[in-house]
Scaffold this motif. Sequence first.
Motif, PDB file in Angstrom:
ATOM      1  N   ALA A  86      36.657   6.630  39.059  1.00 41.51           N
ATOM      2  CA  ALA A  86      37.791   5.934  39.658  1.00 41.51           C
ATOM      3  C   ALA A  86      37.525   4.443  39.648  1.00 41.51           C
ATOM      4  O   ALA A  86      36.361   4.001  39.644  1.00 41.51           O
ATOM      5  CB  ALA A  86      38.027   6.431  41.086  1.00 41.51           C
ATOM      6  N   ASN A  87      38.576   3.675  39.653  1.00 40.56           N
ATOM      7  CA  ASN A  87      38.419   2.222  39.734  1.00 40.56           C
ATOM      8  C   ASN A  87      39.652   1.594  40.359  1.00 40.56           C
ATOM      9  O   ASN A  87      40.742   2.182  40.342  1.00 40.56           O
ATOM     10  CB  ASN A  87      38.126   1.611  38.356  1.00 40.56           C
ATOM     11  N   TYR A  88      39.452   0.419  40.904  1.00 36.77           N
ATOM     12  CA  TYR A  88      40.527  -0.358  41.514  1.00 36.77           C
ATOM     13  C   TYR A  88      40.343  -1.805  41.097  1.00 36.77           C
ATOM     14  O   TYR A  88      39.208  -2.321  41.050  1.00 36.77           O
ATOM     15  CB  TYR A  88      40.493  -0.243  43.034  1.00 36.77           C
ATOM     16  N   THR A  89      41.449  -2.484  40.778  1.00 35.10           N
ATOM     17  CA  THR A  89      41.414  -3.889  40.391  1.00 35.10           C
ATOM     18  C   THR A  89      42.412  -4.685  41.219  1.00 35.10           C
ATOM     19  O   THR A  89      43.577  -4.285  41.363  1.00 35.10           O
ATOM     20  CB  THR A  89      41.742  -4.058  38.903  1.00 35.10           C
ATOM     21  N   TYR A  90      41.931  -5.805  41.749  1.00 31.15           N
ATOM     22  CA  TYR A  90      42.797  -6.777  42.412  1.00 31.15           C
ATOM     23  C   TYR A  90      42.784  -8.048  41.572  1.00 31.15           C
ATOM     24  O   TYR A  90      41.719  -8.563  41.219  1.00 31.15           O
ATOM     25  CB  TYR A  90      42.293  -7.088  43.819  1.00 31.15           C
ATOM     26  N   SER A  91      43.965  -8.533  41.205  1.00 35.38           N
ATOM     27  CA  SER A  91      44.059  -9.742  40.387  1.00 35.38           C
ATOM     28  C   SER A  91      45.222 -10.591  40.889  1.00 35.38           C
ATOM     29  O   SER A  91      46.374 -10.159  40.847  1.00 35.38           O
ATOM     30  CB  SER A  91      44.265  -9.381  38.914  1.00 35.38           C
ATOM     31  N   ASP A  92      44.906 -11.782  41.356  1.00 39.21           N
ATOM     32  CA  ASP A  92      45.909 -12.687  41.907  1.00 39.21           C
ATOM     33  C   ASP A  92      45.993 -13.903  40.996  1.00 39.21           C
ATOM     34  O   ASP A  92      45.099 -14.745  40.985  1.00 39.21           O
ATOM     35  CB  ASP A  92      45.528 -13.100  43.332  1.00 39.21           C
ATOM     36  N   GLY A  93      47.049 -13.980  40.199  1.00 38.46           N
ATOM     37  CA  GLY A  93      47.203 -15.085  39.262  1.00 38.46           C
ATOM     38  C   GLY A  93      48.494 -15.831  39.474  1.00 38.46           C
ATOM     39  O   GLY A  93      49.536 -15.242  39.763  1.00 38.46           O
ATOM     40  N   SER A  94      48.456 -17.161  39.324  1.00 40.21           N
ATOM     41  CA  SER A  94      49.663 -17.969  39.453  1.00 40.21           C
ATOM     42  C   SER A  94      49.458 -19.299  38.736  1.00 40.21           C
ATOM     43  O   SER A  94      48.330 -19.766  38.563  1.00 40.21           O
ATOM     44  CB  SER A  94      50.007 -18.227  40.928  1.00 40.21           C
ATOM     45  N   THR A  95      50.567 -19.890  38.306  1.00 46.02           N
ATOM     46  CA  THR A  95      50.515 -21.212  37.699  1.00 46.02           C
ATOM     47  C   THR A  95      50.466 -22.276  38.795  1.00 46.02           C
ATOM     48  O   THR A  95      50.618 -21.968  39.987  1.00 46.02           O
ATOM     49  CB  THR A  95      51.738 -21.443  36.804  1.00 46.02           C
ATOM     50  N   HIS A  96      50.287 -23.535  38.385  1.00 37.37           N
ATOM     51  CA  HIS A  96      50.148 -24.597  39.388  1.00 37.37           C
ATOM     52  C   HIS A  96      51.433 -24.814  40.180  1.00 37.37           C
ATOM     53  O   HIS A  96      51.406 -25.380  41.273  1.00 37.37           O
ATOM     54  CB  HIS A  96      49.741 -25.909  38.704  1.00 37.37           C
ATOM     55  N   THR A  97      52.563 -24.325  39.642  1.00 43.38           N
ATOM     56  CA  THR A  97      53.826 -24.440  40.369  1.00 43.38           C
ATOM     57  C   THR A  97      54.094 -23.222  41.235  1.00 43.38           C
ATOM     58  O   THR A  97      55.136 -23.137  41.880  1.00 43.38           O
ATOM     59  CB  THR A  97      54.997 -24.624  39.383  1.00 43.38           C
ATOM     60  N   GLY A  98      53.163 -22.273  41.249  1.00 43.37           N
ATOM     61  CA  GLY A  98      53.345 -21.058  42.024  1.00 43.37           C
ATOM     62  C   GLY A  98      54.019 -19.939  41.273  1.00 43.37           C
ATOM     63  O   GLY A  98      54.294 -18.876  41.848  1.00 43.37           O
ATOM     64  N   GLY A  99      54.318 -20.153  39.993  1.00 46.00           N
ATOM     65  CA  GLY A  99      54.968 -19.123  39.199  1.00 46.00           C
ATOM     66  C   GLY A  99      54.024 -17.998  38.835  1.00 46.00           C
ATOM     67  O   GLY A  99      52.798 -18.160  38.829  1.00 46.00           O
TER      68      GLY A  99
END
Length: 936
Positions: free
Chosen positions: A816-829
Amino acid sequence: MSHRKTLLAASIIATLCVSGALYAQDTTQTTTTSTGVGALTRSQDTAQNSGNSAANAKQLATVTVTGIRASLQASMDTKRNADAIVDAITAEDIGKFPATNVAEALAQVPGVTLDRSIPGTQRVSIDGMDPSLNVSLLDGHPVAQAVWLFGDSPNRGFNYSLLPPEILGQLEIIKSPEARIVEGSLGGTVLMHTVQPLDVASGTISGSFGANYNDMVGSSRPNGSVFYSWHNSDKTFGVDVSAGHYEEFTSREGMENYGYTSVSSLNTSALAAGNTAIQNELNAGQIKPGDQVPNEVSASNFQQTEKRDSVLVNLQYRPNQNFESTLSLMYMRDNLNNVNQSMYPWATNQPGGITSLVEGPNGIIVGGTQAGTPCLNSTTCTSTANTTMDNYARGSTVTTKGVDWKGTYYGDGWRLAADLGVSASRNPMTQANKEIYYGGAFDWSLYSGAQYTDPSTANNPAYWADNGWGGNYETILYKSRDTYGQVDFSKDFDGFFNELLVGARYASHWESQVENAFTGAQVLTLDQIGYGGLTNLSGLSDLGLTDSFITHVQTAGYNAIRNAVLSTPGFGNARDANVYFDNTWAIQQQNTAAYVQANFGTDDVHGNVGVRFVHTQFTSSGYNVPTQCSVNDTFDCVFPTGFGWVTQKSSFTNWLPAVNVAWNITPDLILRGAASETVAYAPYNEMAPYFEANDNVLTAAGGNPDLKPYRSANFDSSLEWYFNDHSMFAASVFYKDVLNYIVNAATIQTRVNGSWTLPGYLQAAGNAQVAAGLCTAAGICQYDVTAPVNGGRAKVKGGTLSYQQAFGDSGFGVRANYTYSDGSTHTGGAMPYNSKNSYNIAPYFEQGPYSASLSYNWRSSYLAGGYVAGAASTYVDGFKELDGSAAYQINKNLSVSFNMLNLLNSKYYAYLGSKTQLSEEYVTGRQYMLEAHFKF
């Protein structure tokens, strides 16, 4: 030097100081040789930019395991012994866990997510990054790939559905770069290894044959593969051959909508046509001027029969312990002909016929009614209701060929390796379109589709026909070619730093397309085109759509559509100039690279540090056409200076440092740290000066030759606990600071409608566009254009948890595995293809001759691209998938397996802005595969 680079350099120095302190604590100063990816620094793998040791080549042969546990242990050992942060899967993983292609096997890996917008998984994200920002290599070399779907946007993401999994022995996913690894990845580098003939028993023959079945189309197709390997008694020369044939009949059924129009704009056109129904609802406060109306709700049916043939030959020569040479030959031919039928009752095309609109949540109009009168056997119908049915018959055959050679000389403590090769891929795609029309009234809903007021008339082919425009025929010759050559040298040393690697590489990639559109197709009724009876779209039933969407008229299919267009007397002489000029382009990327890397290690700590130099040159070519030539849509054009076929060049230089450290805190507990700087590049077509338009819905996509490479500083760390031979728990974190992240920007551009001068286009679509205020009478229209721009900085941070365990001798186990990925551009997009949360749970059982496994995958919502040229980027809702597999070993030579994919028949739902603003929703059906396997 920028502040960001200073931080990266400081981080690398700090990491080296930690490793130095650990080394100082080791009084024995014993030099160790790591295996897995670390050992690949001594391999022939060009992706690893050095030569292969015989020991490591033999390690690859160990993928011929006979059970799930042995397979998982082999994958786990690769991860455990690596210098970098690595995950691996073996051939057994592909065979024992549910998968039809390499991408679906990769879904078992932490941080890997799939996009399933169309049958046959293509796009793979790693650690939340866009699939175009990964690098995939077969035996260390690139594989050229032509686009397979007419109208699709090319991307650098490897199309795994085109690669038969039977030719593979092991895959590795390298998540923390090393200086020796080929540049171009921000997410991860996928290394696909084939089995070499000197590493398996001579006379080995294995393979499989069977059939796959899709319950939504109710059809089965055959598949089969065979592998044969031979070497002489001295094991100095060997050859192996992998050959396969695969067929698959797939369907994607659902509802689509191409954009939204404001109520105020629609009301203006309605009042001009003498219709006050919208104004009356505005006056009553039932709707608002700013509410958004879907342009149409479309019943979509995409069907494709894939027929893939592949042959891979490896010839290996090892006359002595000092020299080794391998020649690889590859041929793949993938036929992907398809028919795409979209029946869309227009909600905004004929404002004069609108009798009511219904407001829903978030300012979205979710329903309405349209009055209209059908026309019998008429190709010049006039009505206040408009249902258009696009019927696309698309021919697509991707042919890929490759030749690759590698040679290594092993001296006394040193190695010299040379690799070179070329692969080419081409696809002469074709597309015939017949666009038939029905003028009858209907009610429509954004939730359930459209329902015709008089279903019996709507289901009568005599009321359907071309309406002034007979469609067209288009061709795209798409080509891709990769050439490369590199030299690598390594020298062993005694002491903490035990190996020095240096190398240089040149690689050139060429990608081009030439598009033509031929006009003047004859105007026909549906009966003349070829009536194919009524549809029975079970997928639309699963989505809760209307009877009119589930059951409606259709053409007789691929050949009927093509023949109706191509049989037009004199057809093929009228060629559309604007289509050619806007969509013909070429781009070449040339990378010259050199690297130096030092490997170090003791009993307790090992790793590497190095730097890679990369010089990249882009040459982008396309047409720049004067406005008057576009207005006249003519090839008879004089190009002043600066117009015609123009070429633009740009170049970039980057220094890419990288360090990886692994500390064995205890024999079973490993702490890793890595820091690096990487570059990646935009999809090839995005760097070409092109303009691809959809004139019917006035959307377009454009290129931008001024795009700069993505640049990213990356920091990775992991802690891995191997608590028995078959079990482990690992946690990792990653952080990517992207200096230049390319984003798509939407603009409104005034352009000449390239279809305006086509016979019948005004009657079919143009007049309605004029009435809606979208075009002038001269065909100057407002296009929603999406084009890439240098978007500034972006950040991605996250982590993964992975766990696998075999529960004693019970036969049961789980990974089993779990991934958390929080990505955004400098404008918050949002960043494309970045799901904040995803996980996979795969329990299995294996005991005696029986084995079985389940796999449940889920990913949260993410931003994806539009389906057609220039369509606005959409968000895809969370997606879940449940797959299963069962197998029985009859004897040591024979076994049978049964795979079940997409058992939940999950809905792929895309939206704009809010989830109430539908873009498209699809289902693709459940797939079952029954196969017999043999090995002698």
